[in-house]
Write a protein that holds these residues in place. Structure first.
Motif, short mmCIF file in Angstrom:
data_model
loop_
_atom_site.label_atom_id
_atom_site.label_comp_id
_atom_site.label_asym_id
_atom_site.label_seq_id
_atom_site.Cartn_x
_atom_site.Cartn_y
_atom_site.Cartn_z
N GLU B 61 0.84 -1.20 0.00
CA GLU B 61 0.00 0.00 0.00
C GLU B 61 0.88 1.25 0.00
O GLU B 61 0.61 2.22 -0.71
N GLU B 91 -4.41 5.12 -0.01
CA GLU B 91 -3.37 4.08 0.04
C GLU B 91 -2.54 4.24 1.31
O GLU B 91 -2.19 3.26 1.96
N HIS B 94 -4.60 2.86 4.06
CA HIS B 94 -4.63 1.40 4.05
C HIS B 94 -3.35 0.84 4.64
O HIS B 94 -3.37 -0.12 5.41
#
Lengths: 98, 333
Positions: B61, B91, B94
């Motif tokens: 990520e 991202e 995450h």
């Protein structure tokens, strides 16, 4: 838990209230140097899509949890007290508002 | 996938008959779909495998932001730029959810970061390819995030609670990533012939690396079988890859793009698309550090970590100073 090495920022647990009237709910954790930083980071990490109207943060080291090995002793006693649930008491169909 | 070739440290899949009593009790909980939580007892091999898998996933990520960051300053409109920045921010988020999940397994955040920077912990092969034209950004959303969703939806049901919960959050956000990519490609495919050619060029370069994301066939892999037994891998690499091909081919047809595989054809008997042979030599070369961008990606991460050191130190020093001032004020009062 082991002590954090060198300069690692402490860990915080994040709780978000999604709407007025609901309770704050645990959503995850993050690192920050202090409470103000933790709130700022929580806003960026956990509320990018209108998930919340209020944030709480607490140092993870300040949380105390029940131990998994105490699970039976803590929670099993509730299992056989089914009379604590309203459905234990069948009501006649003709009696209303109960 | 985002985690590829995860080593379980096992030479053979654990056998219920020869397992220790503790391991058998643990396996029974897994079989009964009881979620494992951080405080619960767990076999060391399960813990170590999960650390490796979630670290790889998290690093993917974080490194995955780099190919996209390449286009932030050159996005063709303010709208596309705002969308791209929102995706890149997701991202990062995450990566952070997953880093937190790793920490519940007793590994510090710094140890995880250092494992990436030292090249000891891997990230997905896909992020070692360059983003050469604007259509690459759409193609990444469509194919790479599409492949990620395919893998991550089953992981929402995996046996480790914190990992499963992180996956639920991530999956909710991934759909935006895939759709914005397809939307971008629709715009380009309806544009000038040059724009459509850019989209085709991007698909030509990203198709095979996207199929490689799922990892080599693992029907006979000990590690995959053990991970499946622990319910931290729910479907085989080839099953996921087939699903991905089946769902993606009609989408490419809608865009009017040609998938760069002469062997691709519908197999009515199987009810699936057949596809050509994948170049696994390329995959293993990229995994070993010899892809087009491996060195650049790690150097960028190292520089970001080193350049940020003074910020991390200053924030700690500031927090200590404020805390000391508060203590002194309380004592004086």
């Amino acid at each position: 838990m082991s002590t954090p090495p060198r300069n690692e920022w402490p860990l915080w647990e994040v709780f978000i209230r999604s709407q007025h009237g609901l309770a704050h709910k645990h959503v995850g954790s993050l690192h920050a140097a202090d409470a103000a930083g933790a709130l700022r980071n929580a806003r960026d990490v956990y509320t990018r899509r209108n998930e919340g109207v209020s944030i709480w943060v607490a140092r993870s080291s300040d949380l105390h949890a029940s131990a998994p090995e105490e699970r039976a002793e803590l929670f099993d006693p509730a299992a056989d007290k089914i009379y604590r649930h309203p459905t234990f008491f069948p009501m006649p169909d003709e009696v209303k508002h109960l | 996938m985002y985690a590829q070739l995860v080593d379980t440290g096992q030479k053979a899949v654990q056998d219920d008959a020869t397992m220790s009593a503790e391991d058998r009790a643990f396996q029974q909980r897994i079989d009964a779909d009881v979620k494992i939580e951080p405080q619960d007892a767990m076999p060391e091999a399960y813990r170590r495998t999960l650390v490796r898998q979630i670290q790889q996933h998290a690093h993917s990520e974080i490194v995955g932001m780099l190919p996209e960051g390449n286009w932030v300053t050159r996005a063709p409109s303010l709208k596309r730029k705002a969308i791209l920045m929102a995706k890149i921010q997701d991202e990062a988020g995450h990566g952070l959810y997953l880093y937190s999940a790793v920490e519940t397994l007793g590994v510090t955040r710094d140890e995880t970061t250092e494992a990436l920077l030292a090249g000891k912990s891997k990230y997905s092969s896909i992020f070692n390819y360059p983003t050469l034209n604007w259509a690459d950004i759409g193609t990444i959303g469509w194919l790479v995030d599409g492949a990620a969703i395919m893998n991550q939806i089953p992981l929402c049901r995996c046996s480790y609670g914190p990992y499963a919960r992180a996956m639920v959050r991530i999956c909710k956000e991934e759909s935006f990533h895939q759709r914005q990519g397809f939307d971008l490609l629709m715009a380009m495919c309806r544009g000038t012939p040059e724009q459509k050619a850019m989209a085709q060029d991007a698909l030509d370069r990203w198709w095979w690396p996207s199929l490689m994301m799922f990892g080599p066939p693992d029907a006979s892999s000990v590690h995959s079988a053990q991970s499946a037994k622990w319910k931290i891998k729910l479907l085989s690499n080839d099953e996921l890859r087939q699903r991905f091909v089946d769902q993606t081919v009609p989408q490419a047809e809608y865009l009017g793009l040609v998938i760069p595989d002469p062997d691709l054809c519908w197999n009515a008997e199987r009810g699936h698309y057949d596809y050509g042979a994948i170049d696994w030599d390329e995959f293993f070369a990229v995994i070993a550090g010899n892809g087009p961008c491996n060195r650049e990606r790690l150097e960028t991460r190292r520089k970001a970590w080193d350049d940020g050191a003074w910020v991390r130190e200053a924030a700690v020093a500031h927090a200590a100073k404020v805390a000391a001032r508060d203590r002194a004020a309380k004592e004086a009062a």
